[in-house]
Structures are given as C-alpha cells and as structure tokens.
Write an enzyme that holds these catalytic residues in place. Structure first.
Site, PDB file in Angstrom:
ATOM      1  N   SER A   1       0.815  -1.260  -0.061  1.00 54.08           N
ATOM      2  CA  SER A   1      -0.128  -0.072  -0.127  1.00 54.08           C
ATOM      3  C   SER A   1       0.792   1.333   0.209  1.00 54.08           C
ATOM      4  CB  SER A   1      -0.811  -0.396   1.267  1.00 54.08           C
ATOM      5  OG  SER A   1      -1.586  -0.833   1.473  1.00 54.08           O
TER       6      SER A   1
HETATM    7  N1  SAM Z   1      -0.876  -5.097   4.420  1.00 53.60           N
HETATM    8  C1  SAM Z   1      -0.023  -5.324   2.458  1.00 53.60           C
HETATM    9  C2  SAM Z   1       0.999  -4.920   2.833  1.00 53.60           C
HETATM   10  O1  SAM Z   1       1.649  -3.818   3.843  1.00 53.60           O
HETATM   11  O2  SAM Z   1       2.001  -4.979   1.866  1.00 53.60           O
HETATM   12  C3  SAM Z   1      -0.463  -4.781   1.716  1.00 53.60           C
HETATM   13  C4  SAM Z   1      -2.153  -5.624   0.913  1.00 53.60           C
HETATM   14  S1  SAM Z   1      -2.148  -5.835  -0.218  1.00 53.60           S
HETATM   15  C5  SAM Z   1      -3.032  -4.329  -1.014  1.00 53.60           C
HETATM   16  C6  SAM Z   1      -3.850  -7.013   0.054  1.00 53.60           C
HETATM   17  C7  SAM Z   1      -2.776  -7.913   0.195  1.00 53.60           C
HETATM   18  O3  SAM Z   1      -4.542  -8.740   0.807  1.00 53.60           O
HETATM   19  C8  SAM Z   1      -2.894  -9.204  -1.438  1.00 53.60           C
HETATM   20  O4  SAM Z   1      -1.503  -9.512  -0.262  1.00 53.60           O
HETATM   21  C9  SAM Z   1      -3.630 -10.305  -1.039  1.00 53.60           C
HETATM   22  O5  SAM Z   1      -2.916 -11.078  -1.245  1.00 53.60           O
HETATM   23  C10 SAM Z   1      -4.249  -9.945   0.114  1.00 53.60           C
HETATM   24  N2  SAM Z   1      -6.045 -10.668   0.775  1.00 53.60           N
HETATM   25  C11 SAM Z   1      -6.712 -10.477  -0.151  1.00 53.60           C
HETATM   26  N3  SAM Z   1      -7.938 -11.788  -0.008  1.00 53.60           N
HETATM   27  C12 SAM Z   1      -7.604 -12.332   1.162  1.00 53.60           C
HETATM   28  C13 SAM Z   1      -7.846 -13.165   2.206  1.00 53.60           C
HETATM   29  N4  SAM Z   1      -9.398 -13.560   1.923  1.00 53.60           N
HETATM   30  N5  SAM Z   1      -6.984 -13.551   3.050  1.00 53.60           N
HETATM   31  C14 SAM Z   1      -6.413 -12.548   3.591  1.00 53.60           C
HETATM   32  N6  SAM Z   1      -5.502 -11.815   2.420  1.00 53.60           N
HETATM   33  C15 SAM Z   1      -6.456 -11.443   1.638  1.00 53.60           C
END
Ligand code: SAM
Length: 218
Positions: free
Chosen positions: A62
C-alpha cells in the site's frame, strides 16, 4: 543505505506529516521501518515514492500515506492485540509491530506469506505471526482483537470481524466495489453496539474469500 534513510525521512515529512498525520508513534514507526526491504530489489529505488507498488501475484504494497492513515485510525497505545488481514509484503505488519503488543496477520497467497516472513525476520520483526488462510473469517482462536485492519477491499463487512472485535476495539476496512472503496472505521461501543465512521475514499485490491469477493475477476 544512507540514501534510503534520507528518502524515508522525506517520505514521512512530505507524505505523512505533510498530509496531516499527527500520531507521534505512527510517525516514529514509519521513520524506522525500512520500506525498501519489503519490495522487490528492482523496485527498491521507488520504495519511498507516494504510490502503491507491485509485489507479485497481482498484489501491491500500500501507499505510505494509506498505511499511515490506517495505523493512526487504529489509535494504538502499545497494549493491543491486532489482527491484520492481507499480509502482502509485510510492511504494514512491521509498522503495527512497533505500535501494538501482538500482531496476527493473515494472507491467502502462500508465496507472499513466505516472502513476508523472511523479510520480517530479517528486519527483526519476528513477533509478527503470519498464517496462510482465507482472512474473511478472521482468526477465531486469537480473538478478541482490540484492533483489526483489513488491507484489501471488501464488498461488505464480514460478520466474523465484528464478532472478533473486543468491546472498545476498532476495525478499519475499505468497503465498496472492486475498483473504489470507502475506508471505514467501526468501533465496538458495547456487546451489541457498533459505531460507524467514513474516513476517506481509497483503492485497494479485492478481498477474496468466502465472505469477500468470490474470485479474482468480477
Ligand atoms: N498490508 C500489505 C502490505 O503492507 O504490503 C498490503 C496488502 S495488499 C494491498 C492486499 C493483500 O490482501 C494481498 O496480499 C492479498 O493477497 C491479500 N488478501 C486478499 N484477500 C485475502 C483474504 N481473504 N485473506 C487474506 N489475505 C487476503
């Protein structure tokens, strides 16, 4: 190394303090966490830019400002158990590790969770617990949480998050359609009472799972 420290300070001054973030603990945490280690080597030079960056698997780390807004909105004092949904690169988890007592983070994509684990250990954030799972169910065994932060966009708020939030706790979650969402803060004010606030517009990758979007594509 020196250059990264300078870039990081500039990022915090311009993108975090400059845009109104006031929580000194959030500011200090973002001054400390080496964001460039959480992106692929080829993108290190862009790690402190005012933007999200790709981390593989069609996911992103992000934007720094969004990490700051979410962290500040959680209003942490260092005593909390926090749940993060969407470990991604591990960067937000590292920031949370400096702000809270215990951090549990869920990621659905194993390769991202593996890489985040390595980087977090390498940077001294071994206290972050990561589990590969569909995070739309929360993490029942570790509940209740004083803070829950969801870093992917949900079509609606999964009931498990509301149930796993401690009374007095705060849930930060982007809610909307696949391309654009509203960042919401839900505070559990009583056993059955919740207060809802709309913080700002945002754009996150979709939260995919049983209680999120059903697939990568619409
Ligand atoms: N917090 C992260 C960072 O600091 O890099 C950024 C996260 S990224 C915008 C969103 C993440 O949510 C992705 O890695 C994606 O695979 C994960 N994601 C999406 N759906 C999910 C779920 N149901 N459970 C766990 N992770 C999930």
């Amino acid at each position: 190394m020196r250059d990264f420290a300078i870039a990081r300070r500039r990022m915090v001054e311009d993108q975090v303090i400059g845009r109104g973030i006031k929580d000194r603990r959030v500011i200090d945490a973002m001054l400390k966490v080496p964001r460039h280690k959480f992106v692929e080597e080829a993108l290190e030079g862009k790690a402190y830019q005012d933007a999200p960056l790709p981390i593989g698997e069609k996911q992103t780390i992000s934007q720094p400002y969004m990490v700051a807004v979410m962290s500040e909105a959680l209003a942490l004092d260092g005593s909390e158990t926090v749940l993060e949904v969407g470990t991604g690169s591990g960067y937000q988890a590292a920031v949370l590790a400096l702000l809270a007592d215990r951090v549990f983070s869920l990621e659905r994509i194993p390769s991202l969770a593996r890489r985040a684990r390595l980087v977090l250990d390498d940077c001294g954030f071994s206290k972050v617990n990561i589990r590969v799972a569909d995070g739309t169910h929360g993490w029942q065994e570790m509940a209740p949480f004083k803070a829950i932060v969801v870093t992917a966009g949900a079509p609606k708020i999964p009931q498990d998050y509301l149930d796993q939030l401690a009374v007095g706790g705060r849930l930060i979650i982007p809610v909307g359609d696949r391309d654009i969402q509203l960042l919401m803060r839900i505070t559990r004010t009583g056993e059955r009472e919740y207060q809802e606030e709309q913080l700002l517009g945002c754009r996150f990758v979709p939260l995919i799972g049983n209680h999120g979007w059903q697939s990568e594509r619409a």
